[in-house]
Design a protein around this motif. Structure first.
Motif, mmCIF file in Angstrom:
data_model
loop_
_atom_site.group_PDB
_atom_site.id
_atom_site.type_symbol
_atom_site.label_atom_id
_atom_site.label_comp_id
_atom_site.label_asym_id
_atom_site.label_seq_id
_atom_site.Cartn_x
_atom_site.Cartn_y
_atom_site.Cartn_z
ATOM 1 N N ARG A 26 0.890 -1.022 -0.318
ATOM 2 C CA ARG A 26 0.005 -0.077 0.012
ATOM 3 C C ARG A 26 0.841 1.287 0.025
ATOM 4 N NH1 ARG A 26 -3.418 -1.236 5.003
ATOM 5 N NH2 ARG A 26 -3.348 1.115 5.143
ATOM 6 N N ASP A 28 2.451 4.827 0.690
ATOM 7 C CA ASP A 28 2.854 5.467 1.891
ATOM 8 C C ASP A 28 2.573 4.454 3.388
ATOM 9 O OD1 ASP A 28 3.785 7.715 3.208
ATOM 10 O OD2 ASP A 28 1.842 8.503 3.777
ATOM 11 N N HIS A 29 2.692 3.257 2.869
ATOM 12 C CA HIS A 29 2.400 2.445 4.281
ATOM 13 C C HIS A 29 3.303 1.224 4.326
ATOM 14 C CE1 HIS A 29 0.011 0.295 7.192
ATOM 15 N NE2 HIS A 29 0.078 -0.716 6.365
ATOM 16 N N ALA A 37 5.236 -2.005 8.920
ATOM 17 C CA ALA A 37 4.684 -1.020 7.891
ATOM 18 C C ALA A 37 4.289 0.323 8.637
ATOM 19 C CB ALA A 37 3.301 -1.618 7.308
ATOM 20 N N GLY A 38 4.308 1.201 7.789
ATOM 21 C CA GLY A 38 4.025 2.699 8.374
ATOM 22 C C GLY A 38 4.241 3.639 7.553
ATOM 23 N N SER A 39 4.202 4.877 7.770
ATOM 24 C CA SER A 39 4.703 5.949 6.963
ATOM 25 C C SER A 39 6.096 6.408 7.065
ATOM 26 C CB SER A 39 3.661 7.234 7.199
ATOM 27 O OG SER A 39 4.000 8.280 6.225
ATOM 28 N N GLN A 43 9.548 0.872 4.537
ATOM 29 C CA GLN A 43 8.388 0.343 4.551
ATOM 30 C C GLN A 43 8.648 -1.392 4.214
ATOM 31 O OE1 GLN A 43 6.046 2.683 1.743
ATOM 32 N NE2 GLN A 43 5.861 4.310 3.185
ATOM 33 N N GLU A 130 1.267 0.568 -5.525
ATOM 34 C CA GLU A 130 0.464 -0.220 -4.938
ATOM 35 C C GLU A 130 0.242 -1.613 -5.776
ATOM 36 O OE1 GLU A 130 -3.398 1.152 -3.534
ATOM 37 O OE2 GLU A 130 -2.107 2.088 -1.616
#
Length: 143
Positions: A26, A28-29, A37-39, A43, A130
């Motif tokens: 995904r 920006d995740h 996962a995360g901004s 990633q 994505e």
């Protein structure tokens, strides 16, 4: 042809990553369902099977995910690609943001044989497009 050998996740931090059939990336995740996962700039983690082979030569039996990599690759010299390089991986696109990482405490592999390849040869990336990634997907280094 460069390709994905395995895709791995861990649902909780501190747990060993394990292979799954497919990962969903995904924007920006990172990976849906992965604890890391995360901004942020790490990633996705990638490691070349050729790097893992160096550790196997030391007598270790290693499985996908043992170095906490999300994507185990074959046929692409990841550690030689500069930060900013874009990769098409399956139906996704990644951008390399970091080569290697500092290990704050020695992992079990380093404790056993005195060295670990992930800090020097693993790469980290962010999701730029994505989609899904699974074992067998082609990897292309984009210009």
């Amino acid at each position: 042809m460069a390709r994905v050998l395995a895709v791995c996740i861990s649902e909780r931090r501190g747990e060993r990553k394990h292979p799954v059939d497919e990962i969903r990336l995904r924007l920006d995740h990172g990976i849906a369902g992965d604890a890391h996962a995360g901004s942020w700039h790490r990633q996705i983690s990638l490691l070349a099977n050729e790097s893992v082979d160096k550790m196997r030569e030391k007598g270790l039996t290693l499985a996908p995910g043992d170095f906490a990599e999300n994507i185990l690759t074959e046929g692409v010299a990841l550690r030689t690609l500069p930060v900013g390089t874009r990769l098409r991986v399956g139906e996704t696109e990644l951008e390399i943001t970091q080569i290697g990482k500092e290990c704050h405490s020695d992992c079990e592999i380093k404790k056993k044989v005195g060295v670990c390849v992930m800090p020097a040869e693993g790469v980290f990336a962010i999701v730029k497009r994505e989609g899904a990634v699974k074992a067998g997907d082609e990897i292309e280094v984009l210009a």
